[in-house]
Write a protein that holds these residues in place. Sequence first.
Motif, PDB file in Angstrom:
ATOM      1  N   VAL A 241      42.212  33.281  39.856  1.00  0.00           N
ATOM      2  CA  VAL A 241      41.346  32.234  39.308  1.00  0.00           C
ATOM      3  C   VAL A 241      40.349  31.810  40.384  1.00  0.00           C
ATOM      4  N   VAL A 242      39.066  31.881  40.036  1.00  0.00           N
ATOM      5  CA  VAL A 242      37.996  31.479  40.950  1.00  0.00           C
ATOM      6  C   VAL A 242      37.111  30.472  40.222  1.00  0.00           C
ATOM      7  N   ALA A 243      36.909  29.313  40.824  1.00  0.00           N
ATOM      8  CA  ALA A 243      36.070  28.285  40.206  1.00  0.00           C
ATOM      9  C   ALA A 243      34.605  28.703  40.261  1.00  0.00           C
ATOM     10  N   ALA A 244      33.934  28.586  39.120  1.00  0.00           N
ATOM     11  CA  ALA A 244      32.531  28.997  39.047  1.00  0.00           C
ATOM     12  C   ALA A 244      31.638  28.120  39.911  1.00  0.00           C
ATOM     13  N   ASP A 245      32.058  26.874  40.170  1.00  0.00           N
ATOM     14  CA  ASP A 245      31.226  25.968  40.963  1.00  0.00           C
ATOM     15  C   ASP A 245      31.604  25.967  42.435  1.00  0.00           C
ATOM     16  N   ASP A 246      32.593  26.789  42.816  1.00  0.00           N
ATOM     17  CA  ASP A 246      33.061  26.780  44.203  1.00  0.00           C
ATOM     18  C   ASP A 246      33.026  28.168  44.835  1.00  0.00           C
ATOM     19  N   GLY A 247      33.255  29.197  44.046  1.00  0.00           N
ATOM     20  CA  GLY A 247      33.179  30.563  44.545  1.00  0.00           C
ATOM     21  C   GLY A 247      34.376  30.973  45.384  1.00  0.00           C
ATOM     22  N   VAL A 248      34.163  31.964  46.237  1.00  0.00           N
ATOM     23  CA  VAL A 248      35.222  32.527  47.072  1.00  0.00           C
ATOM     24  C   VAL A 248      35.527  31.568  48.220  1.00  0.00           C
ATOM     25  N   MET A 249      36.809  31.187  48.336  1.00  0.00           N
ATOM     26  CA  MET A 249      37.266  30.243  49.352  1.00  0.00           C
ATOM     27  C   MET A 249      38.386  30.883  50.177  1.00  0.00           C
ATOM     28  N   PRO A 250      38.863  30.197  51.250  1.00  0.00           N
ATOM     29  CA  PRO A 250      39.864  30.823  52.139  1.00  0.00           C
ATOM     30  C   PRO A 250      41.096  31.358  51.425  1.00  0.00           C
ATOM     31  N   GLN A 251      41.711  30.552  50.516  1.00  0.00           N
ATOM     32  CA  GLN A 251      42.896  31.057  49.825  1.00  0.00           C
ATOM     33  C   GLN A 251      42.541  32.195  48.871  1.00  0.00           C
ATOM     34  N   THR A 252      41.323  32.198  48.363  1.00  0.00           N
ATOM     35  CA  THR A 252      40.881  33.316  47.526  1.00  0.00           C
ATOM     36  C   THR A 252      40.914  34.609  48.326  1.00  0.00           C
ATOM     37  N   ARG A 253      40.455  34.565  49.566  1.00  0.00           N
ATOM     38  CA  ARG A 253      40.464  35.761  50.417  1.00  0.00           C
ATOM     39  C   ARG A 253      41.891  36.198  50.747  1.00  0.00           C
ATOM     40  N   GLU A 254      42.786  35.217  50.951  1.00  0.00           N
ATOM     41  CA  GLU A 254      44.181  35.575  51.228  1.00  0.00           C
ATOM     42  C   GLU A 254      44.783  36.328  50.054  1.00  0.00           C
ATOM     43  N   ILE A 255      44.487  35.874  48.841  1.00  0.00           N
ATOM     44  CA  ILE A 255      45.035  36.533  47.650  1.00  0.00           C
ATOM     45  C   ILE A 255      44.408  37.906  47.477  1.00  0.00           C
ATOM     46  N   ILE A 256      43.144  38.048  47.791  1.00  0.00           N
ATOM     47  CA  ILE A 256      42.508  39.366  47.727  1.00  0.00           C
ATOM     48  C   ILE A 256      43.183  40.323  48.701  1.00  0.00           C
ATOM     49  N   ASP A 257      43.556  39.822  49.885  1.00  0.00           N
ATOM     50  CA  ASP A 257      44.305  40.659  50.837  1.00  0.00           C
ATOM     51  C   ASP A 257      45.657  41.066  50.256  1.00  0.00           C
ATOM     52  N   LEU A 258      46.328  40.131  49.566  1.00  0.00           N
ATOM     53  CA  LEU A 258      47.588  40.466  48.905  1.00  0.00           C
ATOM     54  C   LEU A 258      47.380  41.553  47.863  1.00  0.00           C
ATOM     55  N   ILE A 259      46.315  41.422  47.097  1.00  0.00           N
ATOM     56  CA  ILE A 259      46.016  42.403  46.050  1.00  0.00           C
ATOM     57  C   ILE A 259      45.792  43.783  46.664  1.00  0.00           C
ATOM     58  N   LYS A 260      45.090  43.831  47.778  1.00  0.00           N
ATOM     59  CA  LYS A 260      44.841  45.117  48.436  1.00  0.00           C
ATOM     60  C   LYS A 260      46.142  45.749  48.925  1.00  0.00           C
ATOM     61  N   LYS A 261      47.065  44.906  49.441  1.00  0.00           N
ATOM     62  CA  LYS A 261      48.351  45.435  49.903  1.00  0.00           C
ATOM     63  C   LYS A 261      49.193  45.948  48.745  1.00  0.00           C
ATOM     64  N   GLU A 262      49.057  45.304  47.580  1.00  0.00           N
ATOM     65  CA  GLU A 262      49.841  45.700  46.410  1.00  0.00           C
ATOM     66  C   GLU A 262      49.086  46.695  45.530  1.00  0.00           C
ATOM     67  N   GLU A 263      48.021  47.282  46.060  1.00  0.00           N
ATOM     68  CA  GLU A 263      47.174  48.180  45.264  1.00  0.00           C
ATOM     69  C   GLU A 263      48.012  49.298  44.667  1.00  0.00           C
ATOM     70  N   GLY A 264      47.876  49.469  43.356  1.00  0.00           N
ATOM     71  CA  GLY A 264      48.644  50.490  42.656  1.00  0.00           C
ATOM     72  C   GLY A 264      49.955  49.984  42.103  1.00  0.00           C
ATOM     73  N   ASN A 265      50.437  48.838  42.598  1.00  0.00           N
ATOM     74  CA  ASN A 265      51.714  48.283  42.134  1.00  0.00           C
ATOM     75  C   ASN A 265      51.533  47.154  41.132  1.00  0.00           C
ATOM     76  N   VAL A 266      50.388  46.500  41.138  1.00  0.00           N
ATOM     77  CA  VAL A 266      50.135  45.390  40.218  1.00  0.00           C
ATOM     78  C   VAL A 266      48.763  45.550  39.592  1.00  0.00           C
ATOM     79  N   GLY A 267      48.635  45.032  38.366  1.00  0.00           N
ATOM     80  CA  GLY A 267      47.331  44.953  37.736  1.00  0.00           C
ATOM     81  C   GLY A 267      46.625  43.674  38.148  1.00  0.00           C
ATOM     82  N   VAL A 268      45.315  43.659  38.056  1.00  0.00           N
ATOM     83  CA  VAL A 268      44.527  42.507  38.502  1.00  0.00           C
ATOM     84  C   VAL A 268      43.510  42.141  37.425  1.00  0.00           C
ATOM     85  N   VAL A 269      43.454  40.841  37.127  1.00  0.00           N
ATOM     86  CA  VAL A 269      42.442  40.287  36.232  1.00  0.00           C
ATOM     87  C   VAL A 269      41.799  39.109  36.949  1.00  0.00           C
TER      88      VAL A 269
END
Length: 681
Positions: A241-269
């Motif tokens: 979830v990313v707020a349209a009025d706030d954009g990419v924030m520090p915790q957003t980047r942390e979750i993106i790093d998690l997604i990259k580590k789990e690449e192929g194991n989880v789906g992303v929306v």
Amino acid sequence: MHSLTDNASRKERDRPRRTDRNLFKGRGSLLSSSDSIGQKNDSRSKTGKAEAPPRQEKVKVKRHRNVVSQRVDVYIPTTITVGNLARLLNVRLERLQKQMRLAGIGDDASHDYVLTADYAALFAEEFGRNPVISDEAAFDICALPPHPNPTSLPSRPPVVAIMGHVDHGKTTLLDTLRSASVAKGEAGGITQHIGAFSVPVPCNGGNDPCSSITFLDTPGHAAFTAMRARGAHVTDIIVLVVAADDGVMPQTREIIDLIKKEEGNVGVVVAINKVDKPGIDIEGVQKALLMEGLQLESFGGDIPCVTVSGLTGDGLPELIETISAMAEMQDLRAERDGSTHGYVLESNVLKGLGPTATVLVLRGRLKIGSHIISGVSQAKVRVMKDAAGIAAKAAYPGMAVTVSGWKILPSAGDEVLEGNEADVKKAVTNRERKAQLDALLSDVDIINKSRRQEKDKRSLAETSGPADEGHEEPKELKLIIKADVSGSVEAVVGAIQGIGNDKAAAKVVFSGVGDISEADVMMAKALGGTIMGFSVTAPRAVETLAARSNVPVCTSAVIYRLTDDVRQRVINLLPVSVETAVTGEANVLQIFEIRVKAKETKKVAGCRVINGVVEKALHARVVRNGTVIHEGRFDTIRHLKMDVTEVRKGSECGLSFSDFHDLHQGDLIQTFKRIETPGIL
């Protein structure tokens, strides 16, 4: 239930055992290890049975000057998979597989490959353990291997983790889905725990639900990074979830790093939230996500992006449809019968129920009366409740239920497995013994580190001389942490432990779940510590005892308020730097003697103020030839025969000190303020 000793699967019978010892020749230190293992196997009885384990586990300690080395016993079964061996040795699977490839087992280094005790012992020695081959002492309950024909299993609901930066609207989004006002009840508007609930999904646009989706609401605050990571571990799909009025924030980047580590194991929306606000730039947010490495469908990638409003509900049907389609493509299936396999999402102590845990079931059927194990905790399931608080007789894959009946509180994130009562007790005993050995190994490491530091200090003192003898040890703010659930304890401890520097730091000496008790106050009094409570209360009697014992108690339902309080307390431990600021200067032009009483005279300096303002209330000092010869207070300041409190630049005055009378012509008199600056972390 599945034990380490049951791992001799069909794969083991089909594959060669590779018992040729020449395999290890020329492979580094494994060569010498193979000889020692051969001697160990020869020492077993001729019947082939392993000798009984010793009554007390021993740690071989070798002392050499200031260094202690250790080799802890580890019990190995007759056969064991590579994955279970990595867990037994407490090493990363990739590290063990690398060692196996160095030993020549390259093609068969998969996690489910079965090793014999001889080979497992070799690798145990490579990682500094003393292998003891004993099926009884090595017994443990492990997850069943994957089903050989997963397509024959029934479908299970997808587990979806809602993740995002703090205040980006995650809970409000879920709030609309489950039609319950949860966000309003959150402390500071921030989710503090992992919540789990199911949402029915209608069939073909109708009103009758034919399936469901299990949602995990994970916290967005930075301190709950570990909890978010654990949420991703049990997740099939992540909704970022990313707020349209706030954009990419520090915790957003942390979750993106998690997604990259789990690449192929989880789906992303990706769900761009708060689109109902005016002046938003959805395309700008999408481009920012693309810059962070998320390949969205709108830019030719494979990650779907949905625009939603948690406040109005716009876009939620499309989000549910996207999740359902992704889950259908993943074809998620699991056994609805047999032994339970799941994870503890959260745990706490409830009045009337005792230790309870929120368990997410991934495989099998959890029912009333089942015997389960999680870490070193065991339970006979007595009461189960679903996300709505309704009693449940059984829980199936994809369901999250609150389970009571634990003997001790399990830890959030621990694996939950089912077995019969005897096997569970035996496994708990072996796990407790292993935990004690691991703690002993950790203690020895601390001793080694302490001795190395002492040696370094002595060496520094010898080379630098006595000037370093005045070095002070860093001050510690000793803390006792109490929180409502175990996941919060973990998050608070993680957030606090990093506060401090080499001069002062926070140290957590105890942490636990539950309200603040008299025992906590007495512990804090004995240690000279402070009690920090997160989402817990202190009864009036405990507050009275704490006040009488001079034990500080700080409680809050918002984690960053606790961390701010700890940070300020650590700052107060730091040495204060004192600076002086000169506010006025006056030159002594002439010395006069005036009669005070009949036979008593006093010297008064006739001065001209050359800078700033000379104030009677401030400290003053006399500077002669560039050297300060006196500091003190003024006795009197006169201007035109009138007593005054201050004299400004350009004016003349008469000055005298209360305890200094040796003023000379040409002296410089300065007034100044002392400014104390607190330490900086």
